[in-house]
Design an enzyme around this catalytic site. Sequence first.
Site, PDB file in Angstrom:
ATOM      1  N   ASP A 124       0.846  -1.186   0.000  1.00 16.45           N
ATOM      2  CA  ASP A 124       0.000   0.000   0.000  1.00 16.45           C
ATOM      3  C   ASP A 124       0.892   1.250   0.000  1.00 16.45           C
ATOM      4  O   ASP A 124       1.784   1.371  -0.832  1.00 16.45           O
ATOM      5  CB  ASP A 124      -0.949  -0.075   1.205  1.00 16.45           C
ATOM      6  CG  ASP A 124      -1.957   1.039   1.287  1.00 16.45           C
ATOM      7  OD1 ASP A 124      -2.966   0.990   0.578  1.00 16.45           O
ATOM      8  OD2 ASP A 124      -1.738   1.967   2.096  1.00 16.45           O
ATOM      9  N   HIS A 177      -7.315  -6.540  -0.646  1.00 18.23           N
ATOM     10  CA  HIS A 177      -6.263  -5.525  -0.508  1.00 18.23           C
ATOM     11  C   HIS A 177      -5.210  -5.868   0.542  1.00 18.23           C
ATOM     12  O   HIS A 177      -4.034  -5.588   0.363  1.00 18.23           O
ATOM     13  CB  HIS A 177      -6.893  -4.175  -0.161  1.00 18.23           C
ATOM     14  CG  HIS A 177      -5.890  -3.074  -0.008  1.00 18.23           C
ATOM     15  ND1 HIS A 177      -5.156  -2.596  -1.076  1.00 18.23           N
ATOM     16  CD2 HIS A 177      -5.478  -2.386   1.086  1.00 18.23           C
ATOM     17  CE1 HIS A 177      -4.347  -1.637  -0.641  1.00 18.23           C
ATOM     18  NE2 HIS A 177      -4.522  -1.493   0.654  1.00 18.23           N
TER      19      HIS A 177
END
Length: 349
Positions: free
Chosen positions: A143, A325
């Site tokens: 991320d 994610h």
Amino acid sequence: MQQEEDGHQPIGSHAAKIFTETGHGLTGFGRQDHDMVDPTDFPEPILVPVNGVELEVFEAGRHNAGSPVVLCHGWPEHAFSWRYQVPALVAAGYHVVVPNQRGYGNSSRPAEVTDYDIEHLSGDLVALLDHYGYEDATFVGHDWGAIVVWGLTLLHPNRVNKVISLSMPYLERGEKPWVEFLEDLLGSDSYLVHFNRRPGVADAVFDENTFQFLRNLFRKNEPSREPQPGMALIDLATAETPLGEPLMSDGELAVFVSAFESSGFTGSVNWYRNLDRNWHLLADVDPIIRQPALMIYGDRDTVAKSETLANFVPDVEVVNLDTGHWIQQERPEETNQAILKWLERQDSA
């Protein structure tokens, strides 16, 4: 951000897909079954002075000195997000260093927004290498941590020997500053724009609803739903009922909640408030990543895969996992296998 293949055209709509409104796990998917990690099993932290600040650093495998791997967390995460990777990397012969980066946990939280730009964030990692006496290391980022690792590699290429990115591909620099472009494309309700145009508003909501926000964010197997008007992350922080299933145990979640109850969210959100500043800082940098790189995507991640990754990262291998994610937490065994097999091939070569 996204450029066309000649590297000189403005970024296109694909770049915006990388930064979708649900790009930080608002739509999570399942993880294979595995044992939860007892937070007390994670390494004890030390405070390391670097680059004018102190970083809270979790270290393991010092007996493997000479083979450093630095793990860089995303937002709104914590070094503890790498809890499944640390023992696997140590067992494979690596010296593992996991910082809470500035703005997180017990690391320093400077007051100035510009203290969170890519020069400061990458400078912290360079100074961390200096602290341990390493010329270079393998850097792994998830991320926002991946964005920092890509930027570090551009700004300090001699300090990075290999790059591993989870979820977030290399963001090619276009002709228009990133926030301006995203505002034109996604509107002012996009969290990326909102963080910049309305400073302090979202972080105050997150601070007031820390447990609720993180509980609602770290989910899996969420049902599909139509996008709603408004700022999605603020709505998430104030939602009474979470969707889907918990990503982690109550004890694991408590590590994140406790850290952000102590630090607040402003320091971490300030990373986003430097998107345009970073765009300017990278203006004259060679945009090509020349180190070997591993890109791990989640097939169910709402962060889009890059269509031109190999143009800017020519020595890249891509792995796709059936996950959302939070890749290294959702699919830890598969993530470890992908990382360790790739490292073994690179080291043998």
